[in-house]
Design a protein around this motif. Structure first.
Motif, PDB file in Angstrom:
ATOM      1  N   LEU A 152       0.820  -1.198   0.000  1.00  0.00           N
ATOM      2  CA  LEU A 152       0.000   0.000   0.000  1.00  0.00           C
ATOM      3  C   LEU A 152       0.863   1.261   0.000  1.00  0.00           C
ATOM      4  CD1 LEU A 152      -2.744  -0.961   2.646  1.00  0.00           C
ATOM      5  CD2 LEU A 152      -2.945  -1.031   0.145  1.00  0.00           C
ATOM      6  N   GLN A 166      -2.572   5.110   1.951  1.00  0.00           N
ATOM      7  CA  GLN A 166      -3.502   3.984   2.103  1.00  0.00           C
ATOM      8  C   GLN A 166      -3.229   3.263   3.417  1.00  0.00           C
ATOM      9  OE1 GLN A 166      -2.217   2.228  -1.659  1.00  0.00           O
ATOM     10  NE2 GLN A 166      -4.316   2.355  -2.450  1.00  0.00           N
ATOM     11  N   PHE A 197      -4.574   5.205   6.328  1.00  0.00           N
ATOM     12  CA  PHE A 197      -6.036   5.077   6.432  1.00  0.00           C
ATOM     13  C   PHE A 197      -6.403   3.753   7.096  1.00  0.00           C
ATOM     14  CE2 PHE A 197      -8.820   8.166   4.005  1.00  0.00           C
ATOM     15  CZ  PHE A 197      -7.877   9.186   3.966  1.00  0.00           C
ATOM     16  N   ARG A 198      -5.687   2.690   6.751  1.00  0.00           N
ATOM     17  CA  ARG A 198      -5.968   1.380   7.337  1.00  0.00           C
ATOM     18  C   ARG A 198      -5.614   1.376   8.822  1.00  0.00           C
ATOM     19  NH1 ARG A 198      -4.297  -3.744   8.468  1.00  0.00           N
ATOM     20  NH2 ARG A 198      -2.173  -2.991   8.734  1.00  0.00           N
ATOM     21  N   GLU A 199      -4.447   1.889   9.107  1.00  0.00           N
ATOM     22  CA  GLU A 199      -3.949   1.861  10.479  1.00  0.00           C
ATOM     23  C   GLU A 199      -4.853   2.664  11.410  1.00  0.00           C
ATOM     24  OE1 GLU A 199      -1.656   0.122  11.853  1.00  0.00           O
ATOM     25  OE2 GLU A 199      -1.647   1.124  13.821  1.00  0.00           O
ATOM     26  N   HIS A 256      -8.103   3.489  10.898  1.00  0.00           N
ATOM     27  CA  HIS A 256      -9.540   3.231  10.707  1.00  0.00           C
ATOM     28  C   HIS A 256     -10.243   4.462  10.127  1.00  0.00           C
ATOM     29  CE1 HIS A 256     -13.383   1.416  11.017  1.00  0.00           C
ATOM     30  NE2 HIS A 256     -13.762   1.933  12.153  1.00  0.00           N
ATOM     31  N   LEU A 296     -11.720   4.651   7.331  1.00  0.00           N
ATOM     32  CA  LEU A 296     -12.762   4.312   6.356  1.00  0.00           C
ATOM     33  C   LEU A 296     -13.722   3.328   6.993  1.00  0.00           C
ATOM     34  CD1 LEU A 296     -11.482   1.630   3.875  1.00  0.00           C
ATOM     35  CD2 LEU A 296      -9.972   2.625   5.591  1.00  0.00           C
ATOM     36  N   GLN A 297     -14.965   3.427   6.600  1.00  0.00           N
ATOM     37  CA  GLN A 297     -15.952   2.453   7.062  1.00  0.00           C
ATOM     38  C   GLN A 297     -16.581   1.759   5.854  1.00  0.00           C
ATOM     39  OE1 GLN A 297     -18.451   4.079  10.246  1.00  0.00           O
ATOM     40  NE2 GLN A 297     -16.679   4.978  11.232  1.00  0.00           N
ATOM     41  N   GLY A 319     -16.248   2.604   2.794  1.00  0.00           N
ATOM     42  CA  GLY A 319     -15.250   2.563   1.733  1.00  0.00           C
ATOM     43  C   GLY A 319     -15.606   3.328   0.467  1.00  0.00           C
ATOM     44  N   THR A 360     -13.754   6.613   0.112  1.00  0.00           N
ATOM     45  CA  THR A 360     -12.336   6.400   0.421  1.00  0.00           C
ATOM     46  C   THR A 360     -11.381   6.671  -0.739  1.00  0.00           C
ATOM     47  OG1 THR A 360     -13.056   4.794   2.069  1.00  0.00           O
ATOM     48  CG2 THR A 360     -10.730   4.727   1.428  1.00  0.00           C
ATOM     49  N   VAL A 393      -8.466   9.406  -0.316  1.00  0.00           N
ATOM     50  CA  VAL A 393      -7.038   9.073  -0.374  1.00  0.00           C
ATOM     51  C   VAL A 393      -6.346   9.903  -1.461  1.00  0.00           C
ATOM     52  CG1 VAL A 393      -5.396   7.234  -0.952  1.00  0.00           C
ATOM     53  CG2 VAL A 393      -7.307   6.762   0.597  1.00  0.00           C
ATOM     54  N   ASN A 437     -11.020  10.156  12.220  1.00  0.00           N
ATOM     55  CA  ASN A 437      -9.895   9.265  11.908  1.00  0.00           C
ATOM     56  C   ASN A 437      -9.247   9.577  10.559  1.00  0.00           C
ATOM     57  OD1 ASN A 437     -10.036   7.937  14.320  1.00  0.00           O
ATOM     58  ND2 ASN A 437     -11.329   6.267  13.561  1.00  0.00           N
ATOM     59  N   ARG A 495      -7.045  -4.296  13.122  1.00  0.00           N
ATOM     60  CA  ARG A 495      -7.213  -3.526  11.886  1.00  0.00           C
ATOM     61  C   ARG A 495      -8.094  -4.320  10.939  1.00  0.00           C
ATOM     62  NH1 ARG A 495      -5.273  -1.244  15.517  1.00  0.00           N
ATOM     63  NH2 ARG A 495      -3.645   0.337  15.448  1.00  0.00           N
ATOM     64  N   ARG A 496      -8.808  -3.626  10.077  1.00  0.00           N
ATOM     65  CA  ARG A 496      -9.909  -4.279   9.375  1.00  0.00           C
ATOM     66  C   ARG A 496      -9.470  -5.149   8.199  1.00  0.00           C
ATOM     67  NH1 ARG A 496     -15.080  -1.021   8.105  1.00  0.00           N
ATOM     68  NH2 ARG A 496     -13.772  -0.357   6.348  1.00  0.00           N
ATOM     69  N   ASP A 555     -10.354  -3.619   4.624  1.00  0.00           N
ATOM     70  CA  ASP A 555      -9.781  -2.361   4.153  1.00  0.00           C
ATOM     71  C   ASP A 555      -8.945  -2.477   2.884  1.00  0.00           C
ATOM     72  OD1 ASP A 555     -11.018  -1.007   6.125  1.00  0.00           O
ATOM     73  OD2 ASP A 555      -9.226  -0.621   7.340  1.00  0.00           O
ATOM     74  N   TYR A 604     -19.151  -2.473  -5.414  1.00  0.00           N
ATOM     75  CA  TYR A 604     -20.464  -1.899  -5.139  1.00  0.00           C
ATOM     76  C   TYR A 604     -21.373  -2.216  -6.329  1.00  0.00           C
ATOM     77  CZ  TYR A 604     -17.635   0.490  -1.686  1.00  0.00           C
ATOM     78  OH  TYR A 604     -16.776   0.755  -0.649  1.00  0.00           O
ATOM     79  N   GLY A 626     -20.354  -0.922   6.127  1.00  0.00           N
ATOM     80  CA  GLY A 626     -19.490   0.020   6.809  1.00  0.00           C
ATOM     81  C   GLY A 626     -19.227  -0.370   8.254  1.00  0.00           C
TER      82      GLY A 626
END
Lengths: 156, 261, 794
Positions: free
Chosen positions: A85, A89, A92-94, A96, A98-99, A101, A104, A108, A142, C11-12, C15, C25, C508
């Motif tokens: 990444l 990017q 953003f991951r580290e 959080h 984005l939910q 996405g 996003t 970014v 975030n 962490r997700r 992501d 989507y 989300g």
């Protein structure tokens, strides 16, 4: 009328024959199937469609494909290298940032452009600079943190 | 949007010639006023003549007494380069958002004459001159009303020349959703006097003579404290009544004077 | 201790694909041979729909077909159903007028779909739609909530006198009257809870596809609950059996309630795909979303709080008019009733409560649940009243709350409005929030602000919500036409990896991560070996979807139940393999062990043996390791908390800047604090948005939506808010679900609005201001400061 367009997208030469009314975002999503660039509004405000043209962030929903003819376009798909990444990017991951996405990719791309212009922005500057991007999920908290962290990593 | 014929012009002359041939043509620079309108299908030009890459229309030149901005210069470039007039630089940074500023141009903005656009306040506030392919037009004569300018059919903005002021500032109270100006006031003190130009509040940019006179006598916020513009005739919408806009004109004018002084 | 289990800031997992533009989507999908549909929508708020002439449209380039409401009616397509039946005070059912997929005979709001044009491309479909000639006979319209039931208002539906959908009430009116009669003080408030547009950043989209060989339909749709769409669309609208219908909700870009409902476009593309023999795709423009996505809130309320002389609450009386729009959306009727009136006790011991709700039809877009759904409206009524009462009686804002909070010792606590709170420790989170907000320093900050020409205001609100919707028997008794359980299937594969199939839907909420954490915690499987599958009716047994902060309390509980079954079966297998009694087998951290020995087998070994049953108790246990569970909650869960906010008001312009925001929440046990904080942040901004900038405004004369794009509907942007300070209190977990969790998705939105308005009113107290309707725009504040009457929109 239809017109021929040719440009470099994420380093690769691409071309196509499109209706003159084709927006850059349509060319990316429909012709090139680069669906990471999103459309969230029709009044040039949400920023989900932000890409870079010749290194600068622009709204690809308010740019004709014809206007991008001959340019170098970078989309969200062009940031990661060999599965690694981009620092933005990663931030953003580290953090959080984005939910769902959906906003996003535009966030970014905008954030990278922000640090190009302002390498070490403070919180107020980041919030102001995000004027052209709407996120409905994160409350921005975030996202701001991620951009601050990326600024450190990116050596601004 | 509806489909159209697209042409890319290499020079001002070519652009003007292409326009003459089009049945209902429009010049396209950044497209940030035109394309949103076309996307809503509120405009249906037959031809778009892309002038965005004409080198002669791009860039900010600093002359001894003026800053000259090419018509196809994006706002971001004005923000970066119009150093000789800091108030103009600062105004450019308040237009739209960063992405819009990378594409939107001064020529496109003023030719559109949106009542809430920022640039008209700078043009009128600084007493700028608009140069077209045919003539020069004083800013005071350029903006004619709601989405109306002095430009004739096929006439193209080439550049805008802003005289350097002694002091100037722009204060904007943004409409919260669109971030256009609910009220924006540009105040400039020049050797010839003081100009106060208001955008957002009325159907088109306008000057406030009473404030100019008072500020000429004394260039302080207090000098215009009691000077208000009448609410009658001002814009009124869900974001601000005419009465509120009239009030904001005074507040923004005082703040602009404070910032400029 | 399990790595990445409950409580870890993992962490997700989702992501990577979102950050690299590889999410899928609905609009990112394209089916072979796909055509596109454009919906022509009514430009009128109210009109007779007389004739549609499609001849020119059909002749336009690329147009394949034109579909009208008459075509659908002739084909037997039914109206869109309402999922919750409400009864009037007199016991008669609410008026439920039909909601056709495409308008028939009348259009009832700007945006009501009138005809569908299917063409080779989206642009050609729109070009073709402009060639439709529609003969409208415009009628007078009514859009304002307070006007709809007045004599002489235009009738939105024949057969709904005075535009009343229902006139409902709840609570003990006589007890309330008695309490008011002996009250030392009565605080009264009139307020408008402004209409909002959910505005998930992904506009809705749908693709219908028909496979003639299998006689099977597939609908891809940006939805929060694909199984419910399949049920409603199949059973009521298209009359298709479930087995002939697959609904897929792939990555969905936010919902906030607006993607719960079964929408006309879903039925239309599904039906049309068979009709034209090609997949049919629809994607909304944002402008279209504004006039076709269900909207939220829109209450006009008069409320009174009776207090004794010490400030103790005696009774609450509320009368609300709720605007439901032009038609009944799927859950519209439940929101201003059972998700509203039942929350009016708040965190307080108010012994008697009565609430009347009159729901009205208007010529506006239908209204349904939007993040919080009824509960923000209730919180706003209660917390504004409490604040106003404190001001009137000279009580401190914290003192009046302390005096009236339900104490922890009173749990479980039966409110007078049906709910039984199982747990909660209200004083603790309020004290924590006051500390976190440096409440003691507020007066100094107020003085500092004044020097800068700014009026500082401090606002506090507390909230409680009923989440984890819902015990099916309770919901059914209250009129729900569905059960509200959740399903989960935990499938081990022979190599020990796990696929979790959940009926919850993530748009989300981070389920791919947090649900994997539950598996890691419960079964000791590393989260990278867990795949979470959701959003596909062909892959998941059943599901009731994600809304009402229910995914973890209900969906998560179903996962725990399925894991319990896995462990039970695993013990049988382990007992056989370890040659021990089943009762002696313990399971911990992924290992089955004979108690008191070091003999054990990992769950991976058990899974392998379940699929390669060479040494296996085949006579008593079936091979395979794949368990499904359904969980129906015993009660609602009750997340609660305190929000504190500080604002600075510009004395010259009335502009508000939010300078401080603190939230301390009780969500029960926390699975992933990082994810929970994110939910709170986002929720707060939606609450702040309602309080300060968001407003859905219809022109009272024309019925046009004035705020129909981001040019006029103000979305909260990053500069509206500061960074937040959030914390949780895990000391009062839910007592009736296996995880002790309460849900966190809506809390921020529920508490924030009242906190912000309380702060704005506090800032303006020097001007005699006692209330401010949302959104508190600069002009409204400026008028309040200058004693000018509020001005109607022009």
């Amino acid at each position: 009328m239809t017109i021929a367009v040719a440009m470099k997208v994420n380093g690769k030469a691409v071309s196509g024959q499109v209706e003159a009314r084709t927006l850059l975002v349509q060319f990316l999503r429909e012709n090139l199937r680069l669906t990471g660039t999103h459309v969230g509004c029709d009044t040039s405000q949400c920023g989900a469609c932000v890409v870079h043209i010749n290194g600068k962030a622009v709204k690809s929903c308010t740019t004709l494909a014809a206007q991008a003819d001959g340019t170098e376009v970078t989309t969200i798909e062009g940031l990661a290298r060999d599965g690694k990444l981009h620092p933005m990017q990663e931030a953003f991951r580290e953090h959080h940032a984005l939910q769902c996405g959906f906003c996003t990719p535009g966030m970014v791309m905008s954030a990278i452009d922000m640090l190009r212009r302002i390498p070490r922005p403070d919180e107020a500057t980041i919030r102001h600079e995000l004027e052209g991007n709407i996120c409905r999920c994160t409350g921005y908290h975030n996202i701001v943190k991620a951009i601050q962290a990326a600024a450190k990593v990116m050596g601004g | 949007m509806y489909n159209f014929n697209y042409h890319r012009a290499g020079s001002v002359d070519e652009a003007v010639a292409l326009m003459a041939k089009a049945s209902d043509g429009r010049f396209l620079a950044g497209g940030h006023s035109l394309l949103p309108t076309m996307k809503q299908r509120l405009a249906q030009p037959t031809d778009l003549i892309d002038i965005g890459r004409i080198a002669a229309l791009n860039g900010v030149k600093t002359e001894s007494n003026a800053v000259v901005v090419g018509a196809a210069t994006p706002h971001a470039e004005v923000n970066a380069s119009a150093k000789a007039i800091p108030a103009l630089m600062a105004l450019a940074a308040k237009i739209g958002d960063p992405h819009v500023r990378h594409r939107g141009t001064i020529g496109g903005s003023i030719a559109n004459s949106d009542p809430a656009a920022d640039y008209p306040a700078a043009l009128v506030g600084l007493g700028a001159t608009v140069k077209t392919n045919k003539r020069t037009i004083a800013a005071d004569d350029f903006f004619k009303g709601l989405f109306e300018t002095a430009l004739s059919d096929g006439e193209m903005v080439v550049s805008v020349s802003f005289p350097k002021p002694e002091a100037a500032a722009y204060m904007k109270f943004p409409q919260p959703a669109s971030r256009f100006a609910l009220v924006g006031v540009f105040v400039a003190r020049t050797s010839g006097g003081v100009r106060v130009a208001v955008t957002g509040a009325g159907p088109s940019v306008f000057r406030v003579k009473a404030m100019e006179d008072a500020l000429k006598a004394k260039f302080t916020p207090d000098a215009i404290k009691g000077i208000t513009v009448p609410a009658k005739g001002l814009n009124s919408d869900i974001h601000g009544s005419a009465e509120y806009r009239a009030h904001l004109v005074n507040v923004m004018a005082r703040r602009a004077v404070a910032a400029a002084a | 201790m399990v790595e990445n289990g409950i409580g870890a800031r993992v962490r997700r997992k989702e992501d990577f694909r979102f950050l690299t533009g590889q999410g899928t989507y609905t609009d990112d999908m394209n089916r072979p041979g796909q055509a596109h549909v454009f919906l022509l929508r009514s430009p009128h708020a109210h009109a007779r729909l007389k004739k549609i002439d499609a001849r020119q449209a059909l002749a336009a380039p690329g147009v394949i077909a034109v579909i009208t409401g008459a075509d659908l009616e002739a084909a037997g397509v039914g109206p869109l159903p309402c999922g919750w039946q409400i009864f009037n005070k007199d016991g008669t059912p609410a008026h439920e007028p039909p909601h056709p997929v495409l308008a028939v005979g009348r259009v009832r709001h700007v945006g009501d779909p009138v005809a569908a044009v299917i063409a080779e491309t989206r642009a050609l479909a729109r070009d073709g739609a402009e060639k439709l000639v529609v003969d409208y006979d415009p009628l007078p319209s009514v859009t304002a909530t307070a006007q709809a039931a007045k004599a002489g208002a235009p009738a939105v539906h024949d057969g709904a006198p005075n535009n009343v959908c229902f006139d409902w009430h709840f609570g003990d009116a006589a007890a309330v009257d008695q309490a008011f009669a002996k009250a030392a003080h009565v605080t009264t408030i009139d307020l408008y809870n402004n209409r909002l547009v959910a505005n998930a950043i992904e506009p809705r989209a749908a693709i219908g596809e028909y496979d003639p060989a299998a006689d099977r339909h597939t609908l891809y749709t940006a939805s929060q609950n694909p199984h419910v769409i399949r049920l409603l669309m199949g059973a009521y609208v298209l009359k298709l059996p479930e087995a002939k219908l697959r609904v897929v909700s792939p990555d969905v870009g936010g919902g906030f309630g607006s993607k719960i409902y079964h929408y006309a476009e879903e039925a239309l593309v599904t039906w049309a795909a068979k009709k034209v023999g090609r997949p049919v795709k629809w994607t909304a423009d944002r402008s279209e979303s504004f006039i076709s996505d269900a909207q939220g809130r829109d209450h006009v309320t008069h409320a009174e709080l009776a207090l004794d002389k010490s400030g103790k609450f005696l009774a609450l009386r509320v009368q609300t008019t709720a605007n439901l729009g032009g038609y009944l959306s799927t859950f519209s009727t439940a929101i201003p009733t059972y998700l509203y009136a039942t929350l009016l006790a708040g965190l307080y011991t108010t012994p008697a409560i009565y609430c009347g709700v009159k729901a009205v039809f208007t010529n506006t877009v239908p209204v349904d649940a939007y993040r919080g759904a009824g509960r923000p409206e209730a919180c706003f009524v209660v917390e504004r009243l409490v604040e106003k009462a404190a001001q009137e009686m000279g009580l401190d804002k914290t003192e009046i709350r302390r005096k009236n909070f339900v104490p922890k010792s009173a749990m479980p606590y039966q409110t007078p409005v049906a709910l039984q709170y199982d747990s909660g420790d209200f004083i603790t989170h309020m004290e924590a929030a006051l500390k976190l907000a440096d409440h003691g320093g507020a007066e100094k900050r107020r003085a500092d602000a004044k020097k800068r020409g700014k009026l500082l205001g401090v606002g506090l609100s507390t909230y409680i919500e009923a989440c984890g919707i819902a015990p099916s028997n309770v919901a059914g008794a209250l009129g729900a036409r569905a059960g509200l359980y959740e399903s989960a299937e935990v499938r081990f594969h022979p190599t020990g990896t796990v696929t979790l199939f959940t009926g919850s839907h993530s748009h989300g909420q981070s389920h791919e991560t947090t649900f994997a954490q539950l598996i890691a915690e419960g079964l000791g499987v590393p989260i990278e070996n867990v795949e979470v599958v959701h959003g596909d009716t062909d892959r998941i047994a059943f599901g009731m979807g994600t809304y009402g902060s229910r995914s973890l309390p209900v969906g998560g509980s179903a996962i725990v139940k399925a894991m319990d079954k896995i462990v039970a079966k695993g013990k049988k297998i382990a007992a056989h393999m370890l040659e021990a009694a089943e009762a002696d087998i313990e399971f911990k951290n992924g290992t089955f062990r004979v108690a008191g020995t070091d003999k054990g087998l990992s769950i991976g070994q058990i899974a392998f043996s379940a699929y390669v049953p060479h040494n296996f108790p085949l006579e008593t246990v079936e091979p395979g390791l794949d368990e499904t569970a359904f969980y129906d909650p015993k009660n609602f869960t009750f997340p609660n908390g305190t929000h504190i906010c500080e604002v600075e008001v510009d004395e010259d312009t009335g502009a508000v800047q939010l300078t401080r925001f603190v939230a301390v929440d009780d969500f029960g046990r926390i699975i992933n604090p990082m994810v929970v904080e994110g939910q709170v942040h986002g929720g707060i901004v939606q609450g702040v948005g309602q309080a300060l900038v968001e407003d859905c405004i219809y022109d009272p004369t024309s019925g046009q939506l004035v705020t129909g794009s981001y040019m006029d509907y103000c979305m909260p942007k990053a500069d509206l808010v500061p960074s937040f300070q959030v914390a949780t209190n895990e000391g009062a977990p839910c007592t009736h679900n296996p995880l002790g969790v309460k849900g966190c998705g809506e809390a921020g939105t529920i508490g924030a609005g009242a906190a912000v308005i309380n702060a704005v009113v506090d800032a303006l107290k020097g001007f005699g201001v006692t209330h401010m309707d949302m959104p508190a725009t600069p002009e409204k504040i400026w008028r309040a400061m200058h004693g000018k009457a509020a001005k109607a929109a022009e």
